[in-house]
Design an enzyme around this catalytic site. Sequence first.
Site, PDB file in Angstrom:
ATOM      1  N   LYS A  56       0.833  -1.110   0.053  1.00  0.00           N
ATOM      2  CA  LYS A  56      -0.129  -0.019   0.000  1.00  0.00           C
ATOM      3  C   LYS A  56       0.823   1.285   0.289  1.00  0.00           C
ATOM      4  CE  LYS A  56      -3.071  -2.331   3.370  1.00  0.00           C
ATOM      5  NZ  LYS A  56      -2.358  -3.122   4.359  1.00  0.00           N
ATOM      6  N   GLY A  57       2.288   1.158   0.367  1.00  0.00           N
ATOM      7  CA  GLY A  57       3.044   2.246   0.615  1.00  0.00           C
ATOM      8  C   GLY A  57       3.414   3.378  -0.702  1.00  0.00           C
TER       9      GLY A  57
ATOM     10  N   GLU B  77       7.276   2.309  -6.715  1.00  0.00           N
ATOM     11  CA  GLU B  77       7.491   2.107  -5.557  1.00  0.00           C
ATOM     12  C   GLU B  77       7.757   3.208  -4.290  1.00  0.00           C
ATOM     13  OE1 GLU B  77       7.370   0.135  -2.972  1.00  0.00           O
ATOM     14  OE2 GLU B  77       8.141  -1.674  -3.586  1.00  0.00           O
ATOM     15  N   ASP B  78       7.388   2.982  -3.203  1.00  0.00           N
ATOM     16  CA  ASP B  78       7.628   4.193  -2.083  1.00  0.00           C
ATOM     17  C   ASP B  78       9.039   4.179  -1.697  1.00  0.00           C
ATOM     18  OD1 ASP B  78       7.805   1.606  -1.073  1.00  0.00           O
ATOM     19  OD2 ASP B  78       6.246   2.086   0.711  1.00  0.00           O
TER      20      ASP B  78
ATOM     21  N   ASP C 105      14.780  -0.227  -0.444  1.00  0.00           N
ATOM     22  CA  ASP C 105      15.587  -0.330   0.753  1.00  0.00           C
ATOM     23  C   ASP C 105      16.488  -1.600   0.430  1.00  0.00           C
ATOM     24  OD1 ASP C 105      15.963  -0.065   3.418  1.00  0.00           O
ATOM     25  OD2 ASP C 105      14.764  -1.897   4.070  1.00  0.00           O
TER      26      ASP C 105
ATOM     27  N   LYS D 110      17.074   4.178  -0.406  1.00  0.00           N
ATOM     28  CA  LYS D 110      18.068   4.100   0.568  1.00  0.00           C
ATOM     29  C   LYS D 110      19.292   3.331   0.232  1.00  0.00           C
ATOM     30  CE  LYS D 110      15.635   3.938   4.861  1.00  0.00           C
ATOM     31  NZ  LYS D 110      14.773   2.956   5.894  1.00  0.00           N
TER      32      LYS D 110
ATOM     33  N   PHE E 181      14.935   5.191   9.637  1.00  0.00           N
ATOM     34  CA  PHE E 181      13.420   4.768   9.229  1.00  0.00           C
ATOM     35  C   PHE E 181      12.618   6.009   9.016  1.00  0.00           C
ATOM     36  CE2 PHE E 181       9.157   2.820  10.009  1.00  0.00           C
ATOM     37  CZ  PHE E 181       9.350   1.843   9.240  1.00  0.00           C
ATOM     38  N   VAL E 182      11.779   6.146   8.013  1.00  0.00           N
ATOM     39  CA  VAL E 182      11.175   7.325   7.657  1.00  0.00           C
ATOM     40  C   VAL E 182       9.560   6.738   7.381  1.00  0.00           C
ATOM     41  CG1 VAL E 182      12.860   8.488   6.657  1.00  0.00           C
ATOM     42  CG2 VAL E 182      11.375   7.007   5.038  1.00  0.00           C
TER      43      VAL E 182
ATOM     44  N   ASP F 209       4.491   3.558   5.923  1.00  0.00           N
ATOM     45  CA  ASP F 209       4.094   3.539   7.474  1.00  0.00           C
ATOM     46  C   ASP F 209       4.959   3.030   8.476  1.00  0.00           C
ATOM     47  OD1 ASP F 209       4.325   0.826   6.222  1.00  0.00           O
ATOM     48  OD2 ASP F 209       3.182   0.106   8.059  1.00  0.00           O
TER      49      ASP F 209
ATOM     50  N   ARG G 259       0.715   6.904   7.084  1.00  0.00           N
ATOM     51  CA  ARG G 259       0.648   6.793   5.935  1.00  0.00           C
ATOM     52  C   ARG G 259       0.267   8.106   5.269  1.00  0.00           C
ATOM     53  NH1 ARG G 259       1.959   1.794   3.794  1.00  0.00           N
ATOM     54  NH2 ARG G 259       1.060   0.180   5.174  1.00  0.00           N
TER      55      ARG G 259
END
Length: 185
Positions: A45-46, A101-102, A105, A133, A154-155, A161, A167
Amino acid sequence: MYNIEDDIERILISEKDIKKAVKKMGKAISKDYADKNLMLVAVLKGSVIFMGDLMRAISIPINIDFMSVSSYGGGTKTSGVVKIIKDLDHDLSGKDILIVEDILDSGMTLSYLTKILRQRNVASIKVATLLDKPERRIADITADYTCFTVPDEFVVGYGLDYDQLYRNLPYVGVLKPRVYENKAE
Ligand code: IMP
Ligand code: MG
């Protein structure tokens, strides 16, 4: 009234800066895909908020679709094997796929996803991410379009989320340590 902004220690990327970067990315994509058959594929969902803004910054005809995946197995680290919870509704043959994509990572999720989608007769597959990242990368994958490179922190916000919350923040920020501490108790 509990305001989620009270849990934010600092804003890393402002609403205004996000808007500007997404517009710029949309312009670049419109130019690069002018003669192609573009389909945006967002990973739930990001990436929904980023998807909503990015698609409106694109001026050429596009198709969109959504996919939902989850990592197999327990533990906090991604195993790299993802289970498809919701597959795409559309046939991908001949399409130029741009995965939205959000955050990129470890890259494990995306590298698995691109592997699966590549088997579906697509014309091309590329990746557009809001955040990158790179310090955390394990898989051999790079984004073709990136709005912001972020440090290994971590953001949350703008779709991202922590424990399914935050979100709906309009910017990207870092949480106060007490948020994690309360969770551990
Ligand atoms: P990976 O690239 O396979 O490690 O997985 C990336 C996914 O992990 C992203 O799509 C996010 O859902 C989540 N993620 C990674 N870093 C963060 C973060 O800083 N905040 C929120 N979610 C994150
Ligand atoms: Mg995600």
